[in-house]
Design a protein around this motif. Sequence first.
Motif, PDB file in Angstrom:
ATOM      1  N   VAL A 115      -4.211  -5.032  12.069  1.00 48.55           N
ATOM      2  CA  VAL A 115      -5.175  -5.947  11.448  1.00 48.55           C
ATOM      3  C   VAL A 115      -5.758  -5.328  10.183  1.00 48.55           C
ATOM      4  O   VAL A 115      -5.969  -6.014   9.181  1.00 48.55           O
ATOM      5  CB  VAL A 115      -6.290  -6.322  12.445  1.00 48.55           C
ATOM      6  N   ARG A 116      -6.011  -4.016  10.207  1.00 49.05           N
ATOM      7  CA  ARG A 116      -6.523  -3.344   9.003  1.00 49.05           C
ATOM      8  C   ARG A 116      -5.509  -3.422   7.871  1.00 49.05           C
ATOM      9  O   ARG A 116      -5.873  -3.622   6.711  1.00 49.05           O
ATOM     10  CB  ARG A 116      -6.869  -1.884   9.316  1.00 49.05           C
ATOM     11  N   HIS A 117      -4.227  -3.260   8.216  1.00 51.28           N
ATOM     12  CA  HIS A 117      -3.179  -3.380   7.204  1.00 51.28           C
ATOM     13  C   HIS A 117      -3.142  -4.796   6.630  1.00 51.28           C
ATOM     14  O   HIS A 117      -3.032  -4.986   5.412  1.00 51.28           O
ATOM     15  CB  HIS A 117      -1.815  -3.042   7.817  1.00 51.28           C
ATOM     16  N   ILE A 118      -3.250  -5.777   7.519  1.00 51.11           N
ATOM     17  CA  ILE A 118      -3.228  -7.176   7.073  1.00 51.11           C
ATOM     18  C   ILE A 118      -4.411  -7.449   6.153  1.00 51.11           C
ATOM     19  O   ILE A 118      -4.273  -8.089   5.107  1.00 51.11           O
ATOM     20  CB  ILE A 118      -3.258  -8.128   8.287  1.00 51.11           C
ATOM     21  N   ARG A 119      -5.575  -6.945   6.535  1.00 50.43           N
ATOM     22  CA  ARG A 119      -6.771  -7.164   5.719  1.00 50.43           C
ATOM     23  C   ARG A 119      -6.597  -6.561   4.325  1.00 50.43           C
ATOM     24  O   ARG A 119      -6.993  -7.158   3.326  1.00 50.43           O
ATOM     25  CB  ARG A 119      -7.994  -6.561   6.409  1.00 50.43           C
ATOM     26  N   ARG A 120      -5.978  -5.373   4.262  1.00 52.75           N
ATOM     27  CA  ARG A 120      -5.752  -4.739   2.964  1.00 52.75           C
ATOM     28  C   ARG A 120      -4.818  -5.586   2.104  1.00 52.75           C
ATOM     29  O   ARG A 120      -5.042  -5.760   0.909  1.00 52.75           O
ATOM     30  CB  ARG A 120      -5.165  -3.337   3.150  1.00 52.75           C
TER      31      ARG A 120
END
Length: 207
Positions: A115-120
């Motif tokens: 999810v952190r990767h997606i947010r970035r």
Amino acid sequence: MALKGPIDRNQQRQPQVRVNHRIRVPEVRVIGSDGTQLGIMTSQEALRLAQSEALDLVEVNPKADPPVCKVMDFGKYKYEEKKRANEARKKQTVVEIKEVKVRPKTDDHDLDTKVRHIRRFLEEGNKAKITVRFRGREITHPEKGREVLDDVIKALEGMIIIESNPALEGKAMTMLIAPRPGAIKRAPTPGTAAPEPDDDDDDDDKD
């Protein structure tokens, strides 16, 4: 026999602006150099008017009846047109689609990382394609993949637009999301240091 240089086909396709003596229609509607509507006059009269101001007569609307011409500096006009075109190209953004792959049995820690990767990706203005890969008999329980995608949606609630709802494609379930305008702020530029505290007051107190 003189040899001609290579022909720029892109330039050939561009509509040619008629200027001064290239304007051969009998009458034109004229706009003065200050923007004043001067009405309809013959092309020769309009050209003499432009020449009296040391300017050019430029056809700005050839499809009008009669065509519309403006008295202006054609060199400056071409420069401004080129400048506007360059600025328009700079404002164009290329949106990429970043794919993030997960498994139907992805644990909470790994999913948080995804999810952190997606947010970035979203903060960079890109779209994200989330793909749940099924192996073997996992495909018999597609609802497990849907649960993972639902968890992603909940984690990014209010920040995204779902452009393509979860759908099963072969042995994978995919979903396409995009950043909601104004909902996601870009992260600070990496390496930006926080401002140093002002120690002047402390030094004054010591005195």
